[in-house]
Enzyme design. Structure first.
Site, PDB file in Angstrom:
ATOM      1  N   GLU A   1       8.143   4.886 -13.678  1.00  0.00           N
ATOM      2  CA  GLU A   1       8.008   5.692 -12.465  1.00  0.00           C
ATOM      3  C   GLU A   1       9.388   5.796 -11.826  1.00  0.00           C
ATOM      4  OE1 GLU A   1       5.758   5.767  -8.110  1.00  0.00           O
ATOM      5  OE2 GLU A   1       5.610   3.999  -9.392  1.00  0.00           O
TER       6      GLU A   1
ATOM      7  N   ARG B   1       5.136  -9.894 -19.973  1.00  0.00           N
ATOM      8  CA  ARG B   1       6.288  -9.438 -19.208  1.00  0.00           C
ATOM      9  C   ARG B   1       7.255 -10.601 -19.067  1.00  0.00           C
ATOM     10  NH1 ARG B   1       4.987  -7.939 -13.181  1.00  0.00           N
ATOM     11  NH2 ARG B   1       7.242  -8.183 -13.039  1.00  0.00           N
TER      12      ARG B   1
ATOM     13  N   LYS C   1       9.102  -4.092  -7.837  1.00  0.00           N
ATOM     14  CA  LYS C   1       9.913  -2.974  -7.373  1.00  0.00           C
ATOM     15  C   LYS C   1       9.763  -2.783  -5.860  1.00  0.00           C
ATOM     16  CE  LYS C   1      10.001   0.534 -10.183  1.00  0.00           C
ATOM     17  NZ  LYS C   1       9.645   1.826 -10.849  1.00  0.00           N
TER      18      LYS C   1
END
Length: 714
Positions: free
Chosen positions: A215, A436, A446
């Site tokens: 994104e 992750r 983020k």
């Protein structure tokens, strides 16, 4: 003429040497071909800031170092490599390093210059093939980033010349074969010491298409880098397939072109070349129609329940009061949403999956919401936007993605992903989750990183304390080390909280063989020493920048009877003790002048015949005469967080480290004035540093300490 011997570790611009070698070794002449002994102990063909480690012994028996010199030696042996303008050829050969970086920003001006040079030319120099054509073609072919830029065709003249050389010269196929063999050998070596990549992906024989869907709402961080590199690895190395870069631009409130551009640049500098770039916004019309289909099929409904109530109902398995509205009612409300009317803003569209499924991701998730904010690509055309959970499986299927590789945080949503595809009767996609990367005392959210930027807690997205790609590179991480570290983690599903120690230790392996050695002395309580036995007049000598790697070059070292030492070293000296002045020789400490606990002055007596192996103290120093000492600011950093791992209930503000930046003033040797931004060096006995701001009159050079893995640090 005796046979030439060449030993080369394929690193940096040595990819430029390989085609020259193969041409020379295949020529049918009376002269014997060189013996090519290529060591693949490090087959990362390109290493940021690295010089080719090449040792070539020619007919004279004298070794020469470096790619450029080895090519010139071969050119002297094989005249067909020589054109009619040796001066111009040498000029181009001297620029081979320009085509070595994996950073596209660093490469671009050199590629453009070559493109412009080739506007009306078939060859780089003159009217026939010569060493620069062969060598620069090899340099570009060996650099993933450069080769990708050439093959994309934007640089028309360069692309034409590149293809012309391939068509003209039969040896190019052999070069490609050798480079591919190097890459395969590297992969084999890594797989023995790193993670397993045999994860039993299905239907790979029909072709593999992976995707990286960031994104554009922030800069890429190290967690994103893992996702990008793994998708790139499976698409381009393990299965020889296709990698899509798709911007998930479905939330106009958070997205900017700045972030989109930075993602493209960061992927390029990591050597990742997507085969195609797309945008979720390319499919807004289709996604809108798919949502209408879902509503008509009874698989979705409009809901105006407030956010808090909806969350509580989903948690407790309670059906929304709007769940059984008619298709006509739902379509009418979706139309109001599309118009962005005050009434439409109250509603969202939810998938009608389950009210009380044990997997809460299946409890009627939101698939469309209203947002009147302008979109950075589509402007004000749309007032409604699909959620990631609705958009991603649909676009994956439409774009031909075969394997969706994503982090384990999406595991609970995998059944939801499959439900969307099944409900719309779309082509299925295999999903694989991998763990992750989490690091101690590090934020990878983020949203939280954005908060630190917006509140001024850090300098920006490229702050060296940040886990963004730009942040860690500004701190001194090299791209090859970053790639190696992440690929060694592999696609494992095991969640671990990594320490930065191994990360920076990997980097040290890459920078230590090539970082020039320099000297810096801290200004605080600096000690002046007179050196008895030194020449009356100051003088300079050329010394290797790196004792073990002559290819790094030479530096000026000034010698005189007046030198500076650090207070900490001076305080450790004893009367008449023999010490070693590094890069000079031994000396006796004859007088120590103090004021309280501080040493104010020293008198030393040179003893150059002394054995440096027998002294306990080997100290750095700088001559005050014979050079202009350069003021420098040495900066070190600590973690931004005081806690290894923040929990959901933890407030960010409670665990921010109030003191994360440490600065010391120092003076450095005259050679530091020549350093450029981004250069990595070692200050002897201090550590490795990356130059963040070059020296300018009145402005000290600013250098950031690069951790080495001994004490962690980020």
């Amino acid at each position: 003429m005796s046979q030439s011997q060449l030993v080369v570790a394929l690193r940096a611009n040595s990819a430029a040497l390989l085609p020259v070698l193969l041409v020379a070794s295949s020529v049918n002449e009376a002269r014997p071909s060189p013996v090519i002994n290529i060591r693949y102990e490090d087959t990362a063909l390109l290493q940021e800031g690295d010089k080719a480690i090449v040792q070539f012994t020619g007919a004279s028996g004298t070794p020469v170092y470096g790619t450029e010199n080895a090519i010139k030696e071969l050119r002297a042996t094989y005249p067909f490599l020589k054109g009619k303008d040796e001066k111009q050829e040498d000029s181009w050969l001297s620029e081979l390093d320009s085509f070595a970086p994996l950073d596209f920003k660093a490469l671009e001006p050199h590629l453009q210059r070559l493109d412009k040079h080739l506007t009306l030319r078939s060859f780089i120099v003159g009217y026939s093939l010569s060493a620069p054509d062969v060598a620069i073609w090899g340099a570009l072919r060996g650099n993933r980033v450069a080769a990708g830029a050439v093959k994309r065709g934007a640089l028309l003249n360069l692309s034409r010349w590149y293809s012309f050389v391939e068509e003209l010269c039969p040896w190019t196929a052999a070069v490609v074969e050798r480079l591919n063999a190097a890459a395969k050998e590297k992969k084999a070596a890594k797989s023995k010491e790193g993670a397993s990549y045999d994860i039993a992906l299905l239907n790979t024989e029909k072709g593999v298409v992976t995707r990286f869907p960031p994104e554009p709402s922030g800069y890429l961080h190290i967690g994103h880098a893992k996702a990008a590199l793994l998708n790139d690895y499976f698409a381009h190395e393990k299965y020889n397939g296709t990698l899509l870069l798709r911007f998930d631009d479905t939330n106009p409130s958070n997205e900017k072109m700045e972030f989109q551009d930075s993602i493209v640049e960061d992927l390029a500098l990591m050597g990742i070349k997507p085969d195609k770039t797309t945008y979720s916004s390319d499919y807004f019309d289709q996604l809108y129609q798919y949502c209408i289909q879902m509503i008509k099929d009874g698989n979705a409904y409009a809901d105006d329940t407030d956010k808090e109530t909806m969350g509580a109902e989903r948690m407790n398995g309670i059906a929304s009061k709007r769940r059984d509205a008619t298709v006509e009612e739902n379509l009418a409300r979706f139309e109001e949403m599309k118009k962005g009317t005050p009434e439409g803003l109250r509603w969202c569209i939810r998938a009608k999956i389950s009210v009380d499924n044990p997997n809460k991701a299946l409890r009627d998730p939101v698939i469309y919401r209203c947002n009147p904010a302008p979109h950075h690509r589509t402007g004000t055309k749309w007032k409604i936007y699909p959620t990631y959970d609705f958009c991603c499986p649909i676009v994956d299927s439409i774009e031909g993605v075969t394997h969706a590789l994503r982090t384990i945080e999406y595991r609970d949503r995998n059944p939801q992903y499959k439900w969307m595809i099944d409900a719309l009767k779309l082509r299925p996609v295999q999903v694989w989750d991998f763990a992750r990367m989490n690091f101690i005392k590090t934020l990878l959210s983020k949203r939280k990183l954005t908060k630190l930027v917006e509140t001024g807690a850090v300098w920006g997205w490229d702050d060296p304390r940040f886990p963004t790609i730009r942040g860690i590179r500004r701190r001194g991480m090299t791209v090859p080390a970053l790639r190696e570290f992440i690929l060694k983690q592999g696609p494992s599903k095991n969640v671990v909280n990594l320490d930065w120690t191994i990360f920076w230790a990997t980097n040290k392996k890459y920078i230590d063989p090539v970082a020039p050695r320099h000297t810096a002395i801290l200004k605080k309580d600096i000690v002046k020493a007179t050196v008895k036995g030194a020449p009356a007049a100051a003088y300079t000598e050329d010394k290797p920048k790196h004792a073990k790697n002559p290819a790094v070059g030479v530096k000026k070292v000034a010698y005189s009877g007046s030198i500076l030492l650090e207070q900490e070293d001076a305080k450790s000296f004893k009367q008449d003790e023999e010490i070693t002045l590094m890069n000079w020789g031994n000396a006796y400490v004859r007088k120590i002048h103090t004021s309280g606990d501080t040493v104010t002055e020293l008198e030393l007596e040179l003893h150059l015949e002394g054995d440096v192996k027998k002294t306990d103290k080997k100290v750095t120093w700088l001559s005050t005469e014979g050079q202009e000492m350069i003021p420098v600011e040495l900066v070190d950093f600590d973690y931004l967080l005081t806690k290894d791992s923040l929990q959901e209930e933890d407030k960010l503000e409670d665990f921010l480290n109030p003191n994360t930046e440490f600065r010391e003033d120092a003076v450095a040797d005259c050679n530091v004035a020549e350093l450029k931004e981004g250069d990595i060096i070692q200050f002897e006995r201090k550590g490795y540093y990356r130059l963040d701001r070059p020296y300018a009159p009145g402005e000290p050079a600013v250098l950031f300490n690069i951790p080495t893995g001994k004490t962690g640090g980020k």
